[in-house]
Design an enzyme around this catalytic site. Structure first.
Site, PDB file in Angstrom:
ATOM      1  N   ASP A  97     -58.379  -9.633 -33.310  1.00  0.00           N
ATOM      2  CA  ASP A  97     -58.690 -10.986 -32.846  1.00  0.00           C
ATOM      3  C   ASP A  97     -59.894 -11.531 -33.612  1.00  0.00           C
ATOM      4  OD1 ASP A  97     -58.798 -13.356 -31.409  1.00  0.00           O
ATOM      5  OD2 ASP A  97     -59.837 -12.473 -29.693  1.00  0.00           O
TER       6      ASP A  97
ATOM      7  N   HIS B 278     -65.475  -9.524 -22.612  1.00  0.00           N
ATOM      8  CA  HIS B 278     -64.469  -8.475 -22.715  1.00  0.00           C
ATOM      9  C   HIS B 278     -64.870  -7.521 -23.843  1.00  0.00           C
ATOM     10  CE1 HIS B 278     -63.144 -11.773 -25.453  1.00  0.00           C
ATOM     11  NE2 HIS B 278     -63.030 -10.755 -26.298  1.00  0.00           N
TER      12      HIS B 278
ATOM     13  N   ASP C  54     -61.145  -7.390 -19.572  1.00  0.00           N
ATOM     14  CA  ASP C  54     -62.310  -8.102 -19.064  1.00  0.00           C
ATOM     15  C   ASP C  54     -63.370  -7.124 -18.560  1.00  0.00           C
ATOM     16  OD1 ASP C  54     -60.927 -10.422 -19.526  1.00  0.00           O
ATOM     17  OD2 ASP C  54     -60.477 -10.829 -17.422  1.00  0.00           O
TER      18      ASP C  54
ATOM     19  N   ARG D  49     -74.743 -17.324 -29.912  1.00  0.00           N
ATOM     20  CA  ARG D  49     -73.653 -18.195 -29.476  1.00  0.00           C
ATOM     21  C   ARG D  49     -72.847 -17.361 -28.488  1.00  0.00           C
ATOM     22  NH1 ARG D  49     -67.807 -17.652 -29.772  1.00  0.00           N
ATOM     23  NH2 ARG D  49     -66.904 -19.721 -29.719  1.00  0.00           N
TER      24      ARG D  49
ATOM     25  N   ASP E 193     -69.910 -16.362 -26.343  1.00  0.00           N
ATOM     26  CA  ASP E 193     -68.471 -16.557 -26.312  1.00  0.00           C
ATOM     27  C   ASP E 193     -67.972 -16.595 -24.865  1.00  0.00           C
ATOM     28  OD1 ASP E 193     -65.900 -16.560 -27.849  1.00  0.00           O
ATOM     29  OD2 ASP E 193     -65.553 -14.710 -26.714  1.00  0.00           O
TER      30      ASP E 193
ATOM     31  N   TYR F  18     -66.125 -17.945 -18.217  1.00  0.00           N
ATOM     32  CA  TYR F  18     -65.555 -16.742 -17.619  1.00  0.00           C
ATOM     33  C   TYR F  18     -66.654 -15.741 -17.274  1.00  0.00           C
ATOM     34  CZ  TYR F  18     -61.577 -19.099 -19.585  1.00  0.00           C
ATOM     35  OH  TYR F  18     -60.654 -20.058 -19.892  1.00  0.00           O
TER      36      TYR F  18
ATOM     37  N   GLU G 212     -70.361 -21.441 -25.563  1.00  0.00           N
ATOM     38  CA  GLU G 212     -69.023 -21.999 -25.650  1.00  0.00           C
ATOM     39  C   GLU G 212     -68.554 -22.268 -24.232  1.00  0.00           C
ATOM     40  OE1 GLU G 212     -64.651 -20.728 -27.424  1.00  0.00           O
ATOM     41  OE2 GLU G 212     -65.883 -19.265 -26.374  1.00  0.00           O
TER      42      GLU G 212
ATOM     43  N   HIS H 184     -63.279 -22.288 -35.861  1.00  0.00           N
ATOM     44  CA  HIS H 184     -62.398 -21.221 -36.335  1.00  0.00           C
ATOM     45  C   HIS H 184     -61.171 -21.029 -35.449  1.00  0.00           C
ATOM     46  CE1 HIS H 184     -65.032 -19.624 -33.294  1.00  0.00           C
ATOM     47  NE2 HIS H 184     -64.294 -18.541 -33.169  1.00  0.00           N
ATOM     48  N   ASP H 185     -61.076 -21.758 -34.348  1.00  0.00           N
ATOM     49  CA  ASP H 185     -59.947 -21.650 -33.429  1.00  0.00           C
ATOM     50  C   ASP H 185     -59.047 -22.874 -33.580  1.00  0.00           C
ATOM     51  OD1 ASP H 185     -60.778 -19.198 -32.352  1.00  0.00           O
ATOM     52  OD2 ASP H 185     -62.072 -20.189 -30.893  1.00  0.00           O
TER      53      ASP H 185
END
Length: 543
Positions: free
Chosen positions: A66, A109, A175, A203, A205, A209, A246, A311-312
């Site tokens: 990923d 995660h 997670d 940063r 991520d 969540y 983010e 980048h996404d």
């Protein structure tokens, strides 16, 4: 409105941030994968562009399923990218060039290959078992799959563990259980490790969540308190360290993230990003102007970060379904250009076919309030690779020159981390740093000029931004004022030229700072010309 002097503003509010995928930037070993030494080697390019900080995407030990966001060891550099000594050398080079370094903090995660997860699966009584979230039978949760076209559930059975584990993202990314104090303690240790090595901050991520999980801790009504802990960890090492999160949420939630300046320093502004693309699609300034008016002013010491592409996929979840489809119809007309039912898997330059519009977008990046972030390669207008799956389409290697493999690597092409773009108008023979440096009309040279203007004329603080409604609906206008000067920035979102009618309070003796092309009209009258996709940056010193 009074605003702070530039020297009183934290560095991150003045920053221009250059985003780097280490694996795709520059390979110095010939193995086909970019590395930390390659980043250090090319920091001169970042500095000359006008950036003041770099954001390094994950470079930790990873199986790389990923893009490095599946971490096996948060305290080790992947051997594909180098060593800790290489990281320290990069930090030293950045310091020489007066560049700040922000790194990704990926703690929502881990990889299934992380020692914590392996230990948790081997022994139900292990202390690491509670590092993750388990169930005997899948059940409904408030967490839904982030990649619904890839994962149809957030629960996956693990044979050795004898239970299902939860994963918000991919099934190979379980997670972490942030309700466990030991997990939070490990996160603190990770942060301290990299802060001790001189990083300027993180940063963060997948922040929403993280907040949701921290909200399960007894005695807390929500999980925002954990952001305060993270901020305090950063400040123990550096008072002006950055915590850039983010967080793709609606503006009503921004106050919870800022908390008057006690939590997040910098919020990635998905809201404004989404409405910028709706405005570009409609060639109408109203969506962008209205979005700017609707978002709150960050508290003192806090700011937004803005960008065009990252980048996404270009995630358009802040738009209504109708607005999302309208935007996709313009910029992603074919289903293969779309991702996960919510976003666009294209780079900026192919989406904006007219070179004038690409420069206009660069101007808007500098015109909007907040710290601009530019993704590696977007300064030269790099293309994408739609034949690659999902988000890999927007992650080609950096195109430095017309040399073999775009100057990215001397490896054989089959060894490259991602293939280089060899055909079409965005091939490295057509688009590369070396050629654009020598072309005064290139996108690269335009961005250098815009970033220099932004640096010389101070940061654009959200507290002083005032969008201006004009009779010409295709023209976006924003005004910035402090005790010393007023700036007026105009951007024509339409390919046809127009004449702008200024409101009476803006009919002043402006000095022109920068424009897309020379204009003959005076700037002290009622009307101003704008070319198709044209822009003008005007300024006046206060009496």
């Amino acid at each position: 409105m009074s605003t702070p002097d530039a020297e009183d503003v934290p560095w991150y509010e003045r920053a221009v941030i250059y985003q780097i995928a280490v694996a795709l930037f520059r390979d110095t070993t010939g193995n086909g994968t970019g590395d930390l030494c390659g980043v250090a080697e090319k920091l001169d390019h970042v500095k000359e562009l006008g950036a003041t900080a770099v954001w390094l995407q994950p470079f930790y030990r990873t199986p790389d399923l990923d893009g490095g966001y599946d971490v096996i060891d948060h305290l080790e550099v992947s051997d594909r990218y180098g060593t800790l000594d290489d990281f320290d050398d990069l930090m030293a080079r950045a310091k020489d060039l007066e560049l700040e370094v922000i790194i990704d903090l990926v703690v929502q995660h881990t990889s299934v290959g992380h020692p914590w997860f392996r230990a948790a699966c081997r022994d139900r009584d292990s202390r690491f078992r509670d590092f993750y979230i388990w169930t005997d039978e899948p059940h409904e949760t408030i967490v839904e799959p982030i990649f619904p076209s890839v994962e149809d559930s957030v629960w996956t059975w693990h044979e050795e563990a004898g239970q299902y584990y939860r994963h918000t993202f991919y099934s190979h990314e379980p997670d972490l259980n942030l309700a466990n104090a030991d997990v939070r303690d490990e996160i603190r240790k990770i942060m301290e490790f990299w802060l001790e090595r001189g990083t300027s901050g993180f940063r963060v991520d997948a922040a929403p969540y993280i907040v949701a999980e921290a909200g399960r801790v007894e005695g807390h009504e929500d999980g925002y308190w954990f952001l305060e802990e993270m901020r305090r960890t950063v400040q123990r090492f550096r008072a002006d360290g950055v915590l850039m999160v983010e967080s793709d949420v609606d503006p009503e939630q921004y106050a919870d993230y800022f908390a008057g300046g006690d939590r997040v320093t910098t919020l990635l502004n998905f809201w404004l990003n989404n409405y910028l693309f709706l405005a570009l699609a409609r060639k109408d300034a109203a969506p962008l102007r209205d979005a700017l008016e609707a978002e709150p002013v960050p508290p003192e010491g806090c700011n937004y970060a803005i960008w065009l592409r990252n980048h996404d996929e270009l995630d358009l979840e802040r738009l209504t379904p109708a607005e999302r489809e309208e935007t996709m119809a313009i910029f992603a007309p074919h289903p293969a250009m779309r991702a996960f039912g919510r976003g666009i898997r294209r780079r900026l330059a192919p989406m904006l076919e007219d070179p004038r519009q690409r420069k206009l977008a660069a101007f808007l990046l500098c015109a909007l309030p907040g710290s601009p972030i530019i993704l590696y390669g977007d300064e030269i207008g790099m293309g994408d690779q739609p034949e690659l799956p999902d988000r890999a389409a927007v992650r080609p290697p950096m195109q430095w020159s017309r040399d073999v493999n775009a100057g990215f690597s001397e490896a054989h092409e089959i060894q490259l981390a991602h293939p280089v773009i060899t055909e079409g108008p965005f091939s490295y023979a057509q688009v590369n740093v070396e050629d654009e440096i020598g072309d005064p009309d290139s996108l690269l040279r335009t961005l250098r000029t815009l970033f220099a203007i932004r640096r010389d004329h101070g940061p654009h603080l959200a507290s002083s931004a005032r969008p201006v409604a004009l009779p010409q609906e295709q023209v976006f206008a924003v005004r910035y004022s402090d005790e010393r000067s007023t700036s007026l920035l105009l951007a024509n979102l339409d390919p046809q030229g127009t004449t702008v009618t200024l409101p009476p309070d803006l009919q002043r003796d402006w000095k022109q700072i920068v424009d897309d092309q020379p204009y003959e009209d005076l700037v002290n009258g009622e009307e101003l010309a704008l070319h198709g996709y044209g822009y003008r940056w005007l300024r006046i010193e206060q009496a």
